[in-house]
Design a protein around this motif. Sequence first.
Motif, PDB file in Angstrom:
ATOM      1  N   LYS A   1       0.820  -1.217   0.000  1.00 38.49           N
ATOM      2  CA  LYS A   1       0.000   0.000   0.000  1.00 38.49           C
ATOM      3  C   LYS A   1       0.851   1.262   0.000  1.00 38.49           C
ATOM      4  CE  LYS A   1      -3.958   2.044   2.359  1.00 38.49           C
ATOM      5  NZ  LYS A   1      -4.945   1.893   3.481  1.00 38.49           N
ATOM      6  N   LEU A   2       1.897   1.309   0.831  1.00 43.05           N
ATOM      7  CA  LEU A   2       2.726   2.509   0.918  1.00 43.05           C
ATOM      8  C   LEU A   2       3.475   2.755  -0.391  1.00 43.05           C
ATOM      9  CD1 LEU A   2       3.837   4.847   2.545  1.00 43.05           C
ATOM     10  CD2 LEU A   2       5.610   3.320   3.445  1.00 43.05           C
ATOM     11  N   ILE A   3       4.014   1.668  -0.975  1.00 44.02           N
ATOM     12  CA  ILE A   3       4.737   1.805  -2.244  1.00 44.02           C
ATOM     13  C   ILE A   3       3.789   2.289  -3.337  1.00 44.02           C
ATOM     14  CG2 ILE A   3       6.022   0.567  -4.018  1.00 44.02           C
ATOM     15  CD1 ILE A   3       7.555   1.002  -1.432  1.00 44.02           C
ATOM     16  N   LYS A   4       2.583   1.755  -3.351  1.00 42.42           N
ATOM     17  CA  LYS A   4       1.602   2.154  -4.369  1.00 42.42           C
ATOM     18  C   LYS A   4       1.245   3.623  -4.220  1.00 42.42           C
ATOM     19  CE  LYS A   4      -2.308   0.252  -6.823  1.00 42.42           C
ATOM     20  NZ  LYS A   4      -3.153  -0.937  -7.006  1.00 42.42           N
ATOM     21  N   LEU A   5       1.111   4.094  -2.970  1.00 35.38           N
ATOM     22  CA  LEU A   5       0.823   5.503  -2.736  1.00 35.38           C
ATOM     23  C   LEU A   5       1.956   6.384  -3.236  1.00 35.38           C
ATOM     24  CD1 LEU A   5      -0.884   7.780  -1.479  1.00 35.38           C
ATOM     25  CD2 LEU A   5       0.283   7.322   0.693  1.00 35.38           C
ATOM     26  N   CYS A   6       3.191   6.001  -2.936  1.00 40.14           N
ATOM     27  CA  CYS A   6       4.341   6.806  -3.368  1.00 40.14           C
ATOM     28  C   CYS A   6       4.454   6.846  -4.885  1.00 40.14           C
ATOM     29  CB  CYS A   6       5.628   6.242  -2.760  1.00 40.14           C
ATOM     30  SG  CYS A   6       5.747   6.433  -0.963  1.00 40.14           S
ATOM     31  N   LEU A   7       4.279   5.706  -5.525  1.00 37.05           N
ATOM     32  CA  LEU A   7       4.330   5.681  -6.991  1.00 37.05           C
ATOM     33  C   LEU A   7       3.186   6.484  -7.594  1.00 37.05           C
ATOM     34  CD1 LEU A   7       5.280   1.950  -7.665  1.00 37.05           C
ATOM     35  CD2 LEU A   7       6.739   3.962  -7.937  1.00 37.05           C
ATOM     36  N   GLY A   8       2.009   6.373  -6.979  1.00 44.81           N
ATOM     37  CA  GLY A   8       0.875   7.156  -7.461  1.00 44.81           C
ATOM     38  C   GLY A   8       1.126   8.649  -7.335  1.00 44.81           C
ATOM     39  N   ASN A   9       1.763   9.062  -6.239  1.00 43.65           N
ATOM     40  CA  ASN A   9       2.084  10.480  -6.057  1.00 43.65           C
ATOM     41  C   ASN A   9       3.101  10.961  -7.079  1.00 43.65           C
ATOM     42  OD1 ASN A   9       0.301  10.724  -3.966  1.00 43.65           O
ATOM     43  ND2 ASN A   9       1.832  10.744  -2.340  1.00 43.65           N
ATOM     44  N   LEU A  10       4.078  10.127  -7.400  1.00 38.53           N
ATOM     45  CA  LEU A  10       5.042  10.495  -8.442  1.00 38.53           C
ATOM     46  C   LEU A  10       4.344  10.675  -9.781  1.00 38.53           C
ATOM     47  CD1 LEU A  10       8.120   8.247  -7.613  1.00 38.53           C
ATOM     48  CD2 LEU A  10       7.948  10.725  -7.371  1.00 38.53           C
ATOM     49  N   MET A  11       3.416   9.773 -10.080  1.00 43.82           N
ATOM     50  CA  MET A  11       2.638   9.903 -11.314  1.00 43.82           C
ATOM     51  C   MET A  11       1.850  11.209 -11.306  1.00 43.82           C
ATOM     52  SD  MET A  11       1.226   5.989 -11.708  1.00 43.82           S
ATOM     53  CE  MET A  11       0.506   6.189 -13.342  1.00 43.82           C
ATOM     54  N   ALA A  12       1.273  11.542 -10.141  1.00 42.01           N
ATOM     55  CA  ALA A  12       0.479  12.769 -10.039  1.00 42.01           C
ATOM     56  C   ALA A  12       1.343  14.010 -10.255  1.00 42.01           C
ATOM     57  CB  ALA A  12      -0.217  12.835  -8.676  1.00 42.01           C
ATOM     58  N   TYR A  13       2.534  14.046  -9.633  1.00 41.52           N
ATOM     59  CA  TYR A  13       3.438  15.178  -9.824  1.00 41.52           C
ATOM     60  C   TYR A  13       3.800  15.343 -11.303  1.00 41.52           C
ATOM     61  CZ  TYR A  13       4.420  15.858  -4.818  1.00 41.52           C
ATOM     62  OH  TYR A  13       4.327  16.140  -3.483  1.00 41.52           O
ATOM     63  N   CYS A  14       4.167  14.241 -11.923  1.00 42.97           N
ATOM     64  CA  CYS A  14       4.582  14.300 -13.330  1.00 42.97           C
ATOM     65  C   CYS A  14       3.441  14.773 -14.219  1.00 42.97           C
ATOM     66  CB  CYS A  14       5.083  12.933 -13.797  1.00 42.97           C
ATOM     67  SG  CYS A  14       6.555  12.355 -12.945  1.00 42.97           S
ATOM     68  N   PHE A  15       2.264  14.190 -13.995  1.00 42.98           N
ATOM     69  CA  PHE A  15       1.144  14.571 -14.853  1.00 42.98           C
ATOM     70  C   PHE A  15       0.692  15.999 -14.578  1.00 42.98           C
ATOM     71  CE2 PHE A  15      -3.412  14.835 -15.842  1.00 42.98           C
ATOM     72  CZ  PHE A  15      -3.326  14.606 -17.215  1.00 42.98           C
ATOM     73  N   PHE A  16       0.812  16.446 -13.332  1.00 40.39           N
ATOM     74  CA  PHE A  16       0.409  17.817 -13.014  1.00 40.39           C
ATOM     75  C   PHE A  16       1.229  18.823 -13.815  1.00 40.39           C
ATOM     76  CE2 PHE A  16       0.600  21.669 -10.282  1.00 40.39           C
ATOM     77  CZ  PHE A  16      -0.747  21.983 -10.282  1.00 40.39           C
ATOM     78  N   MET A  17       2.524  18.589 -13.933  1.00 40.07           N
ATOM     79  CA  MET A  17       3.351  19.492 -14.725  1.00 40.07           C
ATOM     80  C   MET A  17       2.943  19.461 -16.196  1.00 40.07           C
ATOM     81  SD  MET A  17       5.041  21.102 -12.623  1.00 40.07           S
ATOM     82  CE  MET A  17       5.662  22.099 -13.981  1.00 40.07           C
ATOM     83  N   HIS A  18       2.640  18.271 -16.697  1.00 43.95           N
ATOM     84  CA  HIS A  18       2.136  18.173 -18.068  1.00 43.95           C
ATOM     85  C   HIS A  18       0.801  18.917 -18.196  1.00 43.95           C
ATOM     86  CE1 HIS A  18       0.698  16.425 -21.834  1.00 43.95           C
ATOM     87  NE2 HIS A  18      -0.406  16.075 -21.190  1.00 43.95           N
ATOM     88  N   ALA A  19      -0.074  18.762 -17.196  1.00 45.37           N
ATOM     89  CA  ALA A  19      -1.400  19.391 -17.249  1.00 45.37           C
ATOM     90  C   ALA A  19      -1.304  20.916 -17.264  1.00 45.37           C
ATOM     91  CB  ALA A  19      -2.243  18.918 -16.071  1.00 45.37           C
ATOM     92  N   LEU A  20      -0.344  21.485 -16.503  1.00 45.57           N
ATOM     93  CA  LEU A  20      -0.166  22.938 -16.491  1.00 45.57           C
ATOM     94  C   LEU A  20       0.126  23.479 -17.889  1.00 45.57           C
ATOM     95  CD1 LEU A  20       1.884  23.679 -13.246  1.00 45.57           C
ATOM     96  CD2 LEU A  20      -0.533  24.128 -13.669  1.00 45.57           C
ATOM     97  N   TRP A  21       0.880  22.732 -18.662  1.00 44.09           N
ATOM     98  CA  TRP A  21       1.240  23.179 -20.008  1.00 44.09           C
ATOM     99  C   TRP A  21       0.136  22.896 -21.018  1.00 44.09           C
ATOM    100  CZ3 TRP A  21       5.296  26.207 -21.007  1.00 44.09           C
ATOM    101  CH2 TRP A  21       6.346  26.246 -20.073  1.00 44.09           C
TER     102      TRP A  21
END
Length: 425
Positions: free
Chosen positions: A104-124
Amino acid sequence: MNERVKACIRLVIDTPWAVLGVFFLPLNIFAFLIVKLAGGRGQAAARRKPKLLFGVTPIISIAYMARSLKERGYVSDTAVVGESSIYPRDTFDLVLSPEGAYPKLIKLCLGNLMAYCFFMHALWTYDVFHYYFDGGLLRHTLFSRLELSILKLCRKKIVLLPYGSDAFVYDLIPNVLWRHGLMIEYSRFGNTAAMLQKKIRRMTASADIVIACLVHCINLPRWDILPLTCYPVDTERFLPVYPETKRSGPVRIAHACNHRGVKGTVFLIDAVKRLVEAGFDVQLDIIEAVSNEEALARIKACDIYVDQLIFGYAQAALEGLAFGKIVISALDNSPEYDLFRRFSYLNECPIISASPDTIYDVLTQLIDRRETWDTIGKASRAYVEHRHSYTATADMFEAIYQKICFNNEDVDLINFYHPLLEKKA
């Protein structure tokens, strides 16, 4: 959504160095702002159509909303945080949660990394962000409280809409019956009511538009447009199968109840039991813990669909209406509904109202007047086409974009559905 974007995000989260990107997020946002300010006008003003993102709770309605606008020629994508047990991953354009059996913890961390990456893409990429009140792309990260402020700094437009528990502050719900129905299923939210109220107010203050839906508006400090619900139905896909008024055999009643307490399921079961004891040929199909496709097939096969007996109606009721079924839900004369009768289109709604006290009598009268079923079914279909089709939903959102992206002062959103002021096509 571009497959290359998805592939890049997966590549990044598989790279150990990706964690460093989290620490550079503020620098990335600063660089983005410099570029935006140097560019002068915002993206939406430079294009005829803004680019749209819908998220992030994995509920089927966001996929429907995005598709309704995609059919109008918009770039309109969905991104969700976490997975759904009801809908497959490909229901949404991007699921910000890694596939596979991770701790569960690893999945949360990986999900957060995905969110950070996609958020930067979404801003552009996107101009308008559509969120529920439970948060956005960064909802589980250290930047969750700052996300809407970041979007505003980047000149993005924010549209907020409620779906249920994200906007219910229990101790402020005036109808105690409604509150009790929610308590049966989700009593834990009563412990966080004060925190949720602060979050709703904070998000509302950042929003360009707040959409208030039937029953969900009771705890919102502000709203800008007043549909009964913003859930759309693909009327091209949901072809009607009207009840047969002269058909012999059992009356088939369906009821989807992933949340039995708030839907009043026990009262429906009791009413059907009493009907059978009184000699009526009735079959009750309880639809529970099945896929969305199976649920739709079973609603399509029924004569009468009972949605919920405590308050309001939801997506499944709209799907029943689209199939041309007789739909029953709780739309009685509670004072909470007066707003939508006077300033929206609740009086047009063909849903037959019933409560825990009246469901037996309502079903008895319907069974005794089977010759009226065809008329009711056709009224159900016509209502969905007029108010909840992809076309109707896209019309509402296009009016919103005219207001917030192009500053069209002629768009009167607060009276968009007023029975006396609504513009007729």
